[in-house]
Design a protein around this motif. Structure first.
Motif, PDB file in Angstrom:
ATOM      1  N   LEU A  38      -2.492  -8.542  -2.467  1.00  0.00           N
ATOM      2  CA  LEU A  38      -2.764  -7.115  -2.329  1.00  0.00           C
ATOM      3  C   LEU A  38      -3.802  -6.680  -3.347  1.00  0.00           C
ATOM      4  N   ILE A  39      -4.790  -5.903  -2.862  1.00  0.00           N
ATOM      5  CA  ILE A  39      -5.845  -5.379  -3.726  1.00  0.00           C
ATOM      6  C   ILE A  39      -5.927  -3.870  -3.533  1.00  0.00           C
ATOM      7  N   PRO A  40      -6.459  -3.124  -4.521  1.00  0.00           N
ATOM      8  CA  PRO A  40      -6.582  -1.678  -4.340  1.00  0.00           C
ATOM      9  C   PRO A  40      -7.419  -1.336  -3.106  1.00  0.00           C
TER      10      PRO A  40
ATOM     11  N   MET B   5       2.864  -8.058 -10.763  1.00  0.00           N
ATOM     12  CA  MET B   5       2.559  -7.814 -12.160  1.00  0.00           C
ATOM     13  C   MET B   5       1.524  -6.695 -12.163  1.00  0.00           C
ATOM     14  N   PRO B   6       1.315  -5.999 -13.271  1.00  0.00           N
ATOM     15  CA  PRO B   6       0.383  -4.881 -13.259  1.00  0.00           C
ATOM     16  C   PRO B   6      -0.978  -5.283 -12.699  1.00  0.00           C
ATOM     17  N   GLY B   7      -1.398  -4.566 -11.652  1.00  0.00           N
ATOM     18  CA  GLY B   7      -2.690  -4.811 -11.040  1.00  0.00           C
ATOM     19  C   GLY B   7      -2.690  -5.854  -9.949  1.00  0.00           C
ATOM     20  N   LYS B   8      -1.550  -6.513  -9.690  1.00  0.00           N
ATOM     21  CA  LYS B   8      -1.526  -7.605  -8.723  1.00  0.00           C
ATOM     22  C   LYS B   8      -0.189  -7.631  -7.981  1.00  0.00           C
ATOM     23  N   ALA B   9      -0.244  -8.055  -6.730  1.00  0.00           N
ATOM     24  CA  ALA B   9       0.962  -8.290  -5.940  1.00  0.00           C
ATOM     25  C   ALA B   9       0.646  -9.331  -4.885  1.00  0.00           C
TER      26      ALA B   9
ATOM     27  N   VAL C 142      -0.947  -2.215  -7.635  1.00  0.00           N
ATOM     28  CA  VAL C 142      -2.311  -2.721  -7.463  1.00  0.00           C
ATOM     29  C   VAL C 142      -3.321  -1.882  -8.237  1.00  0.00           C
ATOM     30  N   ARG C 143      -2.928  -0.664  -8.626  1.00  0.00           N
ATOM     31  CA  ARG C 143      -3.832   0.158  -9.447  1.00  0.00           C
ATOM     32  C   ARG C 143      -3.655  -0.121 -10.934  1.00  0.00           C
ATOM     33  N   GLY C 144      -2.770  -1.066 -11.257  1.00  0.00           N
ATOM     34  CA  GLY C 144      -2.603  -1.454 -12.653  1.00  0.00           C
ATOM     35  C   GLY C 144      -1.446  -0.802 -13.355  1.00  0.00           C
TER      36      GLY C 144
ATOM     37  N   ARG D   6      -3.432  10.491  13.861  1.00  0.00           N
ATOM     38  CA  ARG D   6      -3.156  11.051  12.534  1.00  0.00           C
ATOM     39  C   ARG D   6      -3.097   9.909  11.532  1.00  0.00           C
ATOM     40  N   GLU D   7      -3.973   9.927  10.542  1.00  0.00           N
ATOM     41  CA  GLU D   7      -4.038   8.875   9.529  1.00  0.00           C
ATOM     42  C   GLU D   7      -3.239   9.281   8.287  1.00  0.00           C
ATOM     43  N   PHE D   8      -2.541   8.304   7.702  1.00  0.00           N
ATOM     44  CA  PHE D   8      -1.812   8.519   6.457  1.00  0.00           C
ATOM     45  C   PHE D   8      -2.460   7.688   5.350  1.00  0.00           C
ATOM     46  N   PRO D   9      -2.443   8.179   4.116  1.00  0.00           N
ATOM     47  CA  PRO D   9      -3.083   7.425   3.030  1.00  0.00           C
ATOM     48  C   PRO D   9      -2.353   6.125   2.730  1.00  0.00           C
ATOM     49  N   VAL D  10      -3.120   5.099   2.407  1.00  0.00           N
ATOM     50  CA  VAL D  10      -2.592   3.797   2.011  1.00  0.00           C
ATOM     51  C   VAL D  10      -3.330   3.364   0.758  1.00  0.00           C
ATOM     52  N   GLY D  11      -2.604   2.792  -0.222  1.00  0.00           N
ATOM     53  CA  GLY D  11      -3.198   2.472  -1.514  1.00  0.00           C
ATOM     54  C   GLY D  11      -3.692   1.048  -1.667  1.00  0.00           C
ATOM     55  N   PHE D  12      -3.563   0.219  -0.615  1.00  0.00           N
ATOM     56  CA  PHE D  12      -3.934  -1.180  -0.795  1.00  0.00           C
ATOM     57  C   PHE D  12      -4.485  -1.778   0.491  1.00  0.00           C
ATOM     58  N   ASP D  13      -5.284  -2.804   0.335  1.00  0.00           N
ATOM     59  CA  ASP D  13      -5.696  -3.695   1.422  1.00  0.00           C
ATOM     60  C   ASP D  13      -5.133  -5.075   1.111  1.00  0.00           C
ATOM     61  N   VAL D  14      -5.322  -6.024   2.022  1.00  0.00           N
ATOM     62  CA  VAL D  14      -4.743  -7.360   1.847  1.00  0.00           C
ATOM     63  C   VAL D  14      -5.823  -8.417   2.024  1.00  0.00           C
ATOM     64  N   TRP D  15      -5.851  -9.350   1.090  1.00  0.00           N
ATOM     65  CA  TRP D  15      -6.639 -10.575   1.235  1.00  0.00           C
ATOM     66  C   TRP D  15      -5.722 -11.665   1.761  1.00  0.00           C
ATOM     67  N   TRP D  16      -6.117 -12.301   2.869  1.00  0.00           N
ATOM     68  CA  TRP D  16      -5.363 -13.395   3.453  1.00  0.00           C
ATOM     69  C   TRP D  16      -6.090 -14.714   3.204  1.00  0.00           C
TER      70      TRP D  16
END
Length: 409
Positions: A228-230, A209-213, A363-365, A180-190
Motif C-alpha cells: 500500500l502506498i499513499p 509500520m509507519p508509512g508502509k503496509a 501509509v501517510r506515516g 458517487r465517489e468516496f475518498p480513498v487514502g491509498f493505492d496498491v502496488w502489486w
C-alpha cells in the motif's frame, strides 16, 4: 454477425458468471460476453468467503471446487511484539456456516469452474474474446450491445443488458449513470516474489509500520504481494528507485531475504488505482449494473468478490421470472438496487472507516496503536467473531434460489 438473447451479460467476472449460471438454470436464454480469451489475469482477488462457499455447495459445485488447489484461512493474527501474536479474526466462530473459513484459490480457477457449469445448461452461452464496444439503443431504451470479436463487429440484441464489466465499466459510462465517489487514502502496488515450499505466509490483517503496509498472498510457486502506498504517489514512489522499493519490502517482509532481487525493474510492479464509489441509480431502461460496475469496493477486507457474487445471486433470483416472461420492467430492475444497496452502503462505510482510521494514516506515516486493540481482543476473545462475520458473511447474505440448486456432481 447479428444475434439475439433474453439477457446479455457484459463481463465474465464473478458477478457475471454467477448471474449467467443461475439465470440459465432458470431456463433464461443468457449470453455472457468476456473480452479476454481466457480468465488468466494476474492480480485478481483470490479470497472466496464462507457465503460464496455455501453458494457453491447449494449449486452442487462443491466437490469440483474442493478438488481445486487451494488453502484455507481460519483466522488472522497480528504481531504485537517480538514472539507475540494475537488472533484478531476467527472464522471458526461462524458456526452457522458450513465452511467457516476463507478459501484462497486463484480466481481464474473459480471462473473456469463456473463457466464449465454454465456450459452444461442449454440456454447458457459464453463468448470469449468478445469485447463490448458500445450500447444499442431503441429510443431511450437500451436494446443490447455492439461487440468486436475475431470475425469483426457485431450486434447482440437483448431484452435486458446487465453490466458486470468492473470499475471501469463501459456499460455504465455509455448509459450515463451517475457515480458517487468516496475518498480513498491509498493505492496498491502489486508484484510477485518467489515462494519457498515451506513458506506459508499469509495474513488478512496487513503487516504495518509507519508509512508502509503490506498484504502477502501465497500462490503456487510464488507470493502475490500488495504494497500500500499513499494515494496518487505512484510516480513519486517510482522515482525513489529500485533499491528503495526493495528496502520497503524487506522492512515489512524480512523473511523475503534475497528473493527481493527477483524484481529487476519497477516495470514489474503494477499499480492498482483504488476506487470506492457507488452508482446513485443502478439502472436505466433495458439496462442494469451490478458488482464493481455498480459499486467499486476498496481491497480492504478482500470483500469485493463476495459482494459481486451476492449481487449476481440476488439479481438472478429477482429477474429470472420477468426475463422468462419477457416482461422485465424498470420496477423489476429497481428491486435489485433496493435489495443490494443497503449491504453495499454498510460495507463501504466500514471500508471508509478502515481507510480513515487505519490504512490511510499508516501509509501517510502516522502511527496506529495496534497493541491496544489487540489487548482488548485478548481480554474479550469473542470479539474475533465480529470482523469474521463482517468479512466472511457480510450484511444480507444471499442464498441460491430453489430453481438453481443441484445435488453434488
Amino acid at each position: 454477425m447479428n444475434a439475439r438473447t433474453a439477457c446479455a451479460v457484459v463481463g465474465g467476472g464473478p458477478a457475471g458468471m454467477v448471474l449467467g449460471l443461475i439465470l440459465a438454470r432458470a431456463g433464461v436464454d443468457v449470453t455472457v460476453l468476456e473480452k479476454h480469451p481466457d480468465f488468466l489475469r494476474d492480480f485478481r482477488g483470490d479470497t472466496v468467503h464462507p457465503t460464496t462457499l455455501r453458494l457453491l455447495d447449494e449449486l452442487g459445485l462443491w466437490p469440483r471446487f474442493e478438488a481445486l488447489p487451494h488453502s484455507r484461512i481460519s483466522e488472522a493474527s497480528i504481531d504485537v511484539a517480538p514472539g507475540r501474536s494475537v488472533t484478531m479474526v476467527d472464522f471458526g466462530r461462524l458456526r452457522r456456516q458450513p465452511h467457516p473459513y476463507i478459501a484462497m484459490v486463484p480466481q481464474w480457477d473459480l471462473l473456469n469452474l463456473l463457466a464449465d457449469a454454465g456450459r452444461a445448461e442449454p440456454t447458457f452461452t459464453l463468448r470469449m474474446s468478445t469485447e463490448a464496444t458500445g450500447l444499442l439503443w431503441e429510443g431511450d431504451r437500451v436494446s443490447g450491445v455492439r461487440y468486436r470479436d475475431a470475425d469483426g463487429e457485431g450486434e447482440l440484441h437483448a431484452d435486458l443488458t446487465i453490466g458486470c464489466d468492473g470499475r471501469g465499466s463501459l456499460v455504465r459510462r455509455d448509459a450515463g449513470l451517475d457515480v458517487r465517489e468516496f475518498p480513498v487514502g491509498f493505492d496498491v502496488w502489486w508484484f510477485r516474489l518467489p515462494r519457498h515450499e515451506d513458506n506459508a505466509i499469509y495474513t488478512l490483517v496487513p503487516r504495518v509500520m509507519p508509512g508502509k503496509a503490506m498484504i502477502v498472498i501465497p500462490r503456487e510457486g510464488y507470493l502475490q504481494i500488495a504494497l500500500l502506498i499513499p494515494k496518487g504517489t505512484d510516480a513519486q514512489q517510482r522515482a525513489r528507485g529500485l533499491d528503495a522499493f526493495r528496502a520497503d519490502v524487506l522492512a515489512l517482509l524480512p523473511e523475503a531475504g534475497h528473493t527481493v532481487d527477483a524484481i529487476t525493474s519497477l516495470d514489474e510492479v503494477k499499480m492498482l488505482d483504488v476506487r470506492l464509489n457507488r452508482l446513485r441509480r443502478w439502472h436505466t431502461h433495458g439496462l442494469l449494473c451490478i458488482g464493481d460496475a455498480a459499486h467499486a469496493m476498496s481491497p480492504a477486507g478482500g470483500v469485493g468478490i463476495n459482494m459481486a457474487v451476492q449481487d449476481g445471486v440476488a439479481t438472478a433470483r429477482l429477474l429470472a421470472e420477468p426475463l422468462r416472461r419477457g416482461t422485465v420492467s424498470d420496477r423489476d430492475l429497481a428491486r435489485v438496487r433496493r435489495r443490494r444497496v443497503v449491504p453495499t452502503a454498510v460495507t463501504q462505510a466500514l471500508q471508509r472507516q478502515m481507510d480513515a482510521r487505519l490504512l490511510g494514516p499508516i501509509v501517510r506515516g502516522g502511527e496506529v496503536s495496534l497493541p491496544s486493540v489487540a489487548g482488548l481482543v485478548e481480554r474479550a476473545p469473542w470479539l474475533t467473531g465480529v470482523p469474521a462475520y463482517l468479512v466472511g458473511v457480510g450484511v444480507r447474505p444471499e442464498r441460491a434460489p430453489a430453481f438453481a440448486r443441484r445435488p453434488p456432481a
